[in-house]
Design a protein around this motif. Structure first.
Motif, PDB file in Angstrom:
ATOM      1  N   ASP A  63      22.990  60.265  -2.945  1.00 28.01           N
ATOM      2  CA  ASP A  63      23.586  60.759  -4.294  1.00 28.01           C
ATOM      3  C   ASP A  63      24.664  61.868  -3.870  1.00 28.01           C
ATOM      4  OD1 ASP A  63      24.038  62.425  -6.601  1.00 28.01           O
ATOM      5  OD2 ASP A  63      21.940  63.065  -6.560  1.00 28.01           O
ATOM      6  N   TYR A  64      25.949  61.749  -4.459  1.00 24.39           N
ATOM      7  CA  TYR A  64      26.967  62.648  -4.026  1.00 24.39           C
ATOM      8  C   TYR A  64      26.931  63.584  -5.162  1.00 24.39           C
ATOM      9  CZ  TYR A  64      27.935  59.363  -0.583  1.00 24.39           C
ATOM     10  OH  TYR A  64      27.683  58.457   0.463  1.00 24.39           O
ATOM     11  N   TRP A  65      26.808  64.750  -5.137  1.00 25.05           N
ATOM     12  CA  TRP A  65      26.546  65.795  -6.214  1.00 25.05           C
ATOM     13  C   TRP A  65      26.915  67.186  -5.898  1.00 25.05           C
ATOM     14  CZ3 TRP A  65      23.195  69.953  -6.110  1.00 25.05           C
ATOM     15  CH2 TRP A  65      22.727  70.536  -5.198  1.00 25.05           C
ATOM     16  N   CYS A  72      24.274  66.401 -12.558  1.00 21.67           N
ATOM     17  CA  CYS A  72      23.779  66.036 -11.273  1.00 21.67           C
ATOM     18  C   CYS A  72      22.329  66.751 -11.153  1.00 21.67           C
ATOM     19  CB  CYS A  72      24.569  66.842 -10.437  1.00 21.67           C
ATOM     20  SG  CYS A  72      26.119  65.984 -10.048  1.00 21.67           S
ATOM     21  N   PHE A  79      15.962  60.831  -9.846  1.00 15.71           N
ATOM     22  CA  PHE A  79      16.468  60.326  -8.174  1.00 15.71           C
ATOM     23  C   PHE A  79      15.332  60.293  -7.565  1.00 15.71           C
ATOM     24  CE2 PHE A  79      18.891  60.554  -4.207  1.00 15.71           C
ATOM     25  CZ  PHE A  79      19.403  59.499  -4.175  1.00 15.71           C
ATOM     26  N   PHE A  92      16.383  57.489   0.577  1.00 13.44           N
ATOM     27  CA  PHE A  92      17.135  58.240  -0.320  1.00 13.44           C
ATOM     28  C   PHE A  92      17.504  59.534   0.073  1.00 13.44           C
ATOM     29  CE2 PHE A  92      15.623  55.341  -2.991  1.00 13.44           C
ATOM     30  CZ  PHE A  92      15.903  55.292  -4.456  1.00 13.44           C
ATOM     31  N   LYS A  94      20.870  63.013  -0.198  1.00  7.52           N
ATOM     32  CA  LYS A  94      21.847  63.709  -1.304  1.00  7.52           C
ATOM     33  C   LYS A  94      22.768  64.503  -0.553  1.00  7.52           C
ATOM     34  CE  LYS A  94      19.557  67.270  -3.404  1.00  7.52           C
ATOM     35  NZ  LYS A  94      19.154  68.076  -4.667  1.00  7.52           N
ATOM     36  N   PRO A 113      27.549  62.735 -11.057  1.00  4.91           N
ATOM     37  CA  PRO A 113      27.018  62.285  -9.950  1.00  4.91           C
ATOM     38  C   PRO A 113      27.310  60.865  -9.746  1.00  4.91           C
ATOM     39  CG  PRO A 113      25.497  62.234 -11.784  1.00  4.91           C
ATOM     40  CD  PRO A 113      26.724  63.109 -12.153  1.00  4.91           C
ATOM     41  N   LEU A 115      26.052  57.532  -7.200  1.00  2.88           N
ATOM     42  CA  LEU A 115      25.312  56.930  -6.072  1.00  2.88           C
ATOM     43  C   LEU A 115      25.799  55.753  -5.411  1.00  2.88           C
ATOM     44  CD1 LEU A 115      21.905  56.428  -8.554  1.00  2.88           C
ATOM     45  CD2 LEU A 115      22.705  58.537  -6.992  1.00  2.88           C
ATOM     46  N   ALA A 130      24.688  60.041 -14.515  1.00  2.00           N
ATOM     47  CA  ALA A 130      23.515  60.326 -14.430  1.00  2.00           C
ATOM     48  C   ALA A 130      22.542  59.173 -14.967  1.00  2.00           C
ATOM     49  CB  ALA A 130      23.165  61.704 -15.394  1.00  2.00           C
ATOM     50  N   ILE A 136      17.714  53.352 -11.880  1.00  6.83           N
ATOM     51  CA  ILE A 136      18.123  53.523 -10.138  1.00  6.83           C
ATOM     52  C   ILE A 136      17.544  52.528  -9.437  1.00  6.83           C
ATOM     53  CG2 ILE A 136      18.189  55.165  -8.445  1.00  6.83           C
ATOM     54  CD1 ILE A 136      18.373  57.472 -10.385  1.00  6.83           C
TER      55      ILE A 136
END
Length: 148
Positions: A63-65, A72, A79, A92, A94, A113, A115, A130, A136
């Motif tokens: 997750d790029y947040w 996010c 997530f 998982f 982030k 966000p 993914l 989101a 997801i």
């Protein structure tokens, strides 16, 4: 296919070999003792990101947040639920794009966000925005052809 997989410890960056038959038993890092496949979301830095996405043999969804991003923060518990549901099949993590802005430019990230699913050194797919946990999970299962 080998009977073991390489996994980067998301706490200390040590590469570990884990027998596939033992993935579900909660393997730990041989160096620092941190869980390798915990079914939880790990917060990672740039070096760990690069090593895990390049060398890991178990898929990893990142997750790029950023902390200022409302969507996010709203997606974080979803997530985490997806991470628990897919424990042993996908890891998982982030990464905070505000702390590591170079990751956004390197990966062409235009919005968060975001993914990104990685497997064996390759980007498999992206999922922007989101999303609820079920979406997801479906995204990961569909891209990796995992049974429901």
């Amino acid at each position: 296919m080998s009977d073991a997989v390489k996994l980067t410890c998301l706490a200390c960056e040590q590469t570990n070999r884990v027998p596939l038959a033992r993935i579900g038993e909660g393997p730990k890092c041989a160096t620092c003792g941190a869980p390798l496949v915990a079914g939880k979301v790990a917060e990672i830095d740039l070096r760990t990101h690069d090593k895990a996405t390049r060398t890991d043999e178990l898929p990893i969804l990142i997750d790029y947040w950023a902390p200022w991003c409302g969507p996010c923060r709203m997606m974080a518990p979803e997530f985490a639920r997806a991470a628990a549901a897919l424990a042993g099949k996908t890891r998982f993590a982030k990464i905070n794009t505000e702390d590591f802005p170079e990751i956004s430019s390197r990966l062409g990230i235009r919005g968060i966000p975001l993914l990104i699913l990685w497997h064996r050194g390759r980007e498999v797919a992206r999922l922007p925005g989101a999303r609820p946990a079920a979406e997801i999970e479906r995204f990961v299962r569909d891209r990796l052809r995992l049974p429901a």
